[in-house]
Write an enzyme that holds these catalytic residues in place. Sequence first.
Site, short mmCIF file in Angstrom:
data_model
loop_
_atom_site.label_atom_id
_atom_site.label_comp_id
_atom_site.label_asym_id
_atom_site.label_seq_id
_atom_site.Cartn_x
_atom_site.Cartn_y
_atom_site.Cartn_z
N CYS A 1 0.83 -1.20 0.00
CA CYS A 1 0.00 0.00 0.00
C CYS A 1 0.87 1.26 0.00
O CYS A 1 1.84 1.35 0.76
CB CYS A 1 -0.90 -0.02 1.24
SG CYS A 1 -1.93 1.45 1.39
N HIS A 2 0.52 2.20 -0.86
CA HIS A 2 1.20 3.49 -0.84
C HIS A 2 0.27 4.56 -1.37
O HIS A 2 -0.49 4.34 -2.31
CB HIS A 2 2.52 3.46 -1.62
CG HIS A 2 2.43 2.98 -3.03
ND1 HIS A 2 2.23 1.66 -3.37
CD2 HIS A 2 2.53 3.65 -4.20
CE1 HIS A 2 2.21 1.55 -4.69
NE2 HIS A 2 2.38 2.75 -5.22
N CYS A 3 0.33 5.69 -0.72
CA CYS A 3 -0.45 6.86 -1.11
C CYS A 3 0.48 7.82 -1.84
O CYS A 3 1.56 8.14 -1.34
CB CYS A 3 -1.02 7.53 0.14
SG CYS A 3 -1.88 9.08 -0.22
#
Length: 122
Positions: A93-95
């Site tokens: 997960c990465h924003c």
Amino acid sequence: MTVCLFCNDKLPYVLENGTCAAFFDKHPVSRGHMLIIPKAHKTDYFQLSCQEKQDMDALITAGKRLLENTYSPAGYNIGFNCGLSAGQSVFHCHCHLIPRYQGDCVNPRGGVRGVIPEKMND
């Protein structure tokens, strides 16, 4: 098993808190493009705990402050790619916190809708 870039690289964090960290993207869309990740391996946003979501949100805000003080962008795009069909290529997960600058594209109208180009100006 595929090696996770975010779990196995010694990433140069510029911000961090209890469960999340932020660093500058190695392949930035714009000057100052940051990624915010959970420290624990989670495939996408939908696997995050409530605490991780709160900590990620806090780093988005702190990252915005850092970018404002360093680069003075005119706006931001914030987003997650969740799943192969959505364009996710690193399955940790990465924003994306992407600073935007006046004139950095001809017509920014539609913003993130541009992931499907024919929907950009709808």
